[in-house]
Scaffold this active site. Structure first.
Site, PDB file in Angstrom:
ATOM      1  N   HIS A   1     -11.207  -4.056  -2.789  1.00  0.00           N
ATOM      2  CA  HIS A   1      -9.831  -4.315  -2.372  1.00  0.00           C
ATOM      3  C   HIS A   1      -9.826  -4.714  -0.900  1.00  0.00           C
ATOM      4  O   HIS A   1     -10.739  -4.381  -0.138  1.00  0.00           O
ATOM      5  CB  HIS A   1      -8.939  -3.094  -2.602  1.00  0.00           C
ATOM      6  CG  HIS A   1      -9.440  -1.843  -1.939  1.00  0.00           C
ATOM      7  ND1 HIS A   1     -10.521  -1.127  -2.415  1.00  0.00           N
ATOM      8  CD2 HIS A   1      -9.013  -1.175  -0.835  1.00  0.00           C
ATOM      9  CE1 HIS A   1     -10.738  -0.074  -1.648  1.00  0.00           C
ATOM     10  NE2 HIS A   1      -9.842  -0.086  -0.671  1.00  0.00           N
TER      11      HIS A   1
ATOM     12  N   LYS B   1       0.724   3.744   1.728  1.00  0.00           N
ATOM     13  CA  LYS B   1       0.964   4.281   3.075  1.00  0.00           C
ATOM     14  C   LYS B   1       2.227   3.697   3.710  1.00  0.00           C
ATOM     15  O   LYS B   1       2.751   4.259   4.664  1.00  0.00           O
ATOM     16  CB  LYS B   1      -0.231   3.982   3.987  1.00  0.00           C
ATOM     17  CG  LYS B   1      -1.560   4.553   3.513  1.00  0.00           C
ATOM     18  CD  LYS B   1      -2.664   4.164   4.470  1.00  0.00           C
ATOM     19  CE  LYS B   1      -4.023   4.535   3.915  1.00  0.00           C
ATOM     20  NZ  LYS B   1      -4.401   3.725   2.733  1.00  0.00           N
TER      21      LYS B   1
ATOM     22  N   ASP C   1       0.842  -1.186   0.000  1.00  0.00           N
ATOM     23  CA  ASP C   1       0.000   0.000   0.000  1.00  0.00           C
ATOM     24  C   ASP C   1       0.887   1.250   0.000  1.00  0.00           C
ATOM     25  O   ASP C   1       1.989   1.244   0.543  1.00  0.00           O
ATOM     26  CB  ASP C   1      -0.907   0.009   1.240  1.00  0.00           C
ATOM     27  CG  ASP C   1      -1.944   1.105   1.193  1.00  0.00           C
ATOM     28  OD1 ASP C   1      -1.615   2.233   1.614  1.00  0.00           O
ATOM     29  OD2 ASP C   1      -3.072   0.854   0.739  1.00  0.00           O
TER      30      ASP C   1
END
Length: 313
Positions: A245, A175, A173
Site C-alpha cells: 500500500h 487516521k 486512511d
C-alpha cells in the site's frame, strides 16, 4: 496588570470578531484564529486566539468508559473485521473530543505494537532478508490483513472508496478525520496479493506505481484542491501490515512525521526512479539493497533477527 482590552471572561470572548484562520495543527490539536476584540466603549484591537485540546489524563484511565465516565457520547465511524473507529464526546454540547480506535479481539502482537518501547536499528542485508525476514513475512497471520481483504472484496468501506480499478483502489486512511485538509491522509491498496512489501517491487511494477501516483494526485486535487506539490506519497518498510500500500499525505501534516522516520518511509518518486534505472531481468535493485530501519524492542521480527544473529556467532 492586564491590558484594558484583554478578555477576562466568556462575555468578553463572545465579542471576538473572527477574521481568518492563521494556523491549524492536527499534531497538537490546536487552531490559531485572527480577529479583533473590544470592551464596552473601546475601539476594536487585533487579537489572536489559539485553541488547543488539553492532553488526556492517565489518572482518568479507569473512568473513560465507565457509567459516569469521561466519554458521554460516541458515534460509529467505521467497523471492519477486528478494527472499529468511533468519535467520542466528553459532553453532549461539545465538539467531538477524541477519535476512538478499537482492536477487538486484540492479539499479543497488537499489545506489543502499542506498548511503549525503545527503538533498535536493523541493517537488513539481502542475505538477512532471504534467511529471516522473508520467512517472517510469509508467516504473517492472514487474520492481520482480513480488514484489507474485506475492503478489496467489497465487504466494507465501499462508500469511502475514492478511486478503484482492477489494479488498486484509493480511500481515506483511518487516521484522517475526513474534515481537516491540512491533515489529509489517503491510502492506495493494490489488488496484487503477491506484492507484500517494498522488497517485492520489480521494474515490471512501474506501470502500477506510476498509475497510483497519477490517480492519487488527481483525487487529492479534484476533491480537496490539494496539488501535487503539497503531497507526500511514500511506502513504509517495515510496514505495519504485509499487503502493499502507498500512503498519500498532505505535506503540511506534521502528525505524519511520526510515520516519516528516517529509514521507515521511502518516497514513491524515489522508488520509481530506482526501478527505472534497474535491469529488466534477475533480482531488482530493491532485492539487492541493504535497507536500514528501526524496530521496537518488543517487535517479533526483531526477536527473529536477534535469534538468527545468535546462531551465526
Amino acid at each position: 496588570m492586564a491590558h484594558p482590552s484583554s478578555p477576562q471572561n466568556l462575555e468578553d470572548l463572545r465579542r471576538f470578531q473572527f477574521e481568518r484562520v492563521l494556523n491549524e495543527d492536527p499534531l497538537t490539536h490546536s487552531i490559531a484564529l485572527l480577529g479583533s476584540l473590544a470592551k464596552d466603549g473601546q475601539d476594536r484591537v487585533q487579537a489572536i486566539i489559539r485553541l488547543e485540546k488539553t492532553a488526556l489524563e492517565a489518572n482518568n484511565a479507569a473512568r473513560y468508559f465507565a457509567e459516569d465516565g469521561v466519554v458521554q457520547r460516541v458515534d460509529l465511524e467505521e467497523s471492519t473485521d477486528i478494527y472499529t473507529w468511533l468519535f467520542g464526546w466528553f459532553g453532549e454540547e461539545r465538539e467531538r473530543d477524541v477519535k476512538i480506535n478499537v482492536i477487538c479481539p486484540a492479539t499479543e502482537t497488537h499489545i506489543r505494537k502499542y506498548t511503549k518501547q525503545s527503538q533498535v536499528v536493523v541493517r537488513e542485508t539481502p542475505e538477512l532478508y532471504r534467511e529471516v525476514v522473508s520467512a517472517y513475512i510469509a508467516a504473517f497471520p492472514p487474520s492481520r490483513t482480513q480488514w484489507v481483504e474485506n475492503i478489496l472484496n467489497g465487504l466494507s468501506e465501499q462508500s469511502k472508496i475514492l478511486y478503484s480499478d482492477k489494479a488498486f483502489l484509493i480511500l481515506p486512511d483511518m487516521k484522517w478525520d475526513l474534515k481537516t485538509i491540512s491533515s489529509l491522509y489517503l491510502v492506495a491498496i493494490v489488488q496484487d496479493r503477491s506484492i507484500r512489501s517494498l522488497r517485492d517491487l520489480q521494474k515490471s511494477h512501474l506501470p502500477l506505481l506510476n498509475a497510483i501516483r497519477t490517480r492519487a494526485i488527481g483525487v487529492a486535487s479534484d476533491k480537496w484542491g490539494v496539488g501535487e506539490d503539497s503531497l507526500r506519497l511514500y511506502v513504509h518498510y517495515q510496514p505495519s501490515y504485509y499487503h502493499f500500500h502507498v500512503h498519500v499525505v498532505n505535506a503540511n501534516y506534521e502528525g505524519g512525521i511520526l510515520g516519516m522516520m528516517v529509514g521507515q518511509a521511502h518516497l514513491l518518486d524515489d522508488i520509481i526512479s530506482l526501478l527505472e534505472t534497474d535491469a529488466s531481468e534477475g533480482d531488482g535493485v530493491l532485492q539487492r539493497m541493504t535497507l536500514t530501519y528501526s524496530l521496537g524492542s518488543h517487535h517479533a521480527l526483531l526477536r527473529e533477527i536477534q535469534k538468527h544473529k545468535g546462531k551465526s556467532t
